[in-house]
Structure formats: structure tokens, C-alpha cells
Design an enzyme around this catalytic site. Structure first.
Site, PDB file in Angstrom:
ATOM      1  N   CYS A   1       0.795  -1.239   0.000  1.00  0.00           N
ATOM      2  CA  CYS A   1       0.000   0.000   0.000  1.00  0.00           C
ATOM      3  C   CYS A   1       0.824   1.285   0.000  1.00  0.00           C
ATOM      4  O   CYS A   1       0.266   2.369  -0.167  1.00  0.00           O
ATOM      5  CB  CYS A   1      -0.954   0.018   1.194  1.00  0.00           C
ATOM      6  SG  CYS A   1      -0.152   0.280   2.785  1.00  0.00           S
TER       7      CYS A   1
ATOM      8  N   CYS B   1      -2.862  -1.757   5.622  1.00  0.00           N
ATOM      9  CA  CYS B   1      -3.458  -2.757   4.715  1.00  0.00           C
ATOM     10  C   CYS B   1      -3.438  -4.178   5.274  1.00  0.00           C
ATOM     11  O   CYS B   1      -3.853  -5.105   4.601  1.00  0.00           O
ATOM     12  CB  CYS B   1      -2.783  -2.705   3.351  1.00  0.00           C
ATOM     13  SG  CYS B   1      -1.071  -3.270   3.340  1.00  0.00           S
TER      14      CYS B   1
ATOM     15  N   CYS C   1      12.694  -7.817  11.994  1.00  0.00           N
ATOM     16  CA  CYS C   1      13.245  -8.664  10.938  1.00  0.00           C
ATOM     17  C   CYS C   1      12.197  -8.707   9.817  1.00  0.00           C
ATOM     18  O   CYS C   1      11.151  -9.349   9.958  1.00  0.00           O
ATOM     19  CB  CYS C   1      13.508 -10.037  11.533  1.00  0.00           C
ATOM     20  SG  CYS C   1      14.420 -11.147  10.482  1.00  0.00           S
TER      21      CYS C   1
END
Length: 129
Positions: free
Chosen positions: A47, A96, A116
Site C-alpha cells: 500500500c 493494509c 526482521c
């Protein structure tokens, strides 16, 4: 941001769809941003939301891009992940709901955290020179 999984499947390349929408992961040391030293803002690959600054990126030696903290805390959400017989904390885009990676409590100071993150879940907007 509301899209159907079919819309995401049409819009995202297969590798990105698997990671962002199905909580997959890329093999270690294969991602475009694992060793990247470029400066800029890492955005959500689905997004475009601002997620991580290159200023917070560090070499964790784990094979994935790692960050000490999000650039915009409210753009990142954390959820329990007990899959694969492990207890982890999943990192998702708050805009999103896409999977980004996981966060661990073994990072450097000052935060002690290691976000990570899969390279395939990110797009880098380089800093203007």
C-alpha cells in the site's frame, strides 16, 4: 484499506503476494534490501505506507533487513504469532494488514528490538541527494 484477496492477487507479483498476504518468508540472504546501504524510507510493498527509515537499519547477520524501530509507529501493528510451533510477534502494516516479518527482543540499543522484515514486503524510496 479494504481490498479482496482476489484484488491483491491481481495487483501483487506472486512472490510479494505469498509474503504480504499469506505470511510467507523469503529465503535468508536473498532479498534486495538485506545488504542495502541506501538511505531513504522503506514503504509497504502493498500500500505504500511509510514503515522504516534507513537510519534505523542495521546488519543483524540473520539474512533479512533488520531495523531497531518503525519510522512511523502507528503504521506498524504487532500481533502474536504461534505458528510453526514457535511463539513470535508478527509485524504487519497497520494500513493494509499485510505481513512484513517479525520482531524480536535481541536487537541493539537503544530499543533492544530487531524488526526482521522481508525485502519483498518493502519498497525503498531513496533520499534525494
Amino acid at each position: 484499506m479494504q481490498k479482496t484477496e482476489e484484488e491483491w492477487r491481481r495487483e501483487l507479483p506472486p512472490e510479494r503476494y505469498k509474503i504480504l498476504r499469506q505470511a510467507g518468508t523469503e529465503p535468508p540472504f536473498t532479498g534486495a534490501y538485506t545488504h542495502s546501504k541506501e538511505s531513504g524510507m522503506f514503504r509497504c510493498g502493498a500500500c505504500g505506507a511509510d514503515l522504516f527509515s534507513s537510519d534505523a537499519k542495521f546488519d543483524s547477520g540473520t539474512g533479512w533487513p533488520s531495523f531497531t524501530e518503525p519510522a512511523v509507529a502507528e503504521n506498524v501493528k504487532l500481533e502474536p504469532d504461534n505458528s510453526l510451533f514457535m511463539r513470535r510477534t508478527e509485524v504487519k502494516c497497520a494500513n493494509c494488514d499485510s505481513h512484513l516479518g517479525h520482531v524480536f527482543d535481541d536487537g541493539p540499543q537503544p530499543t533492544g528490538q530487531r524488526f526482521c522484515i522481508n525485502s519483498a514486503s518493502l519498497d525503498l524510496e531513496p533520499k534525494p541527494e
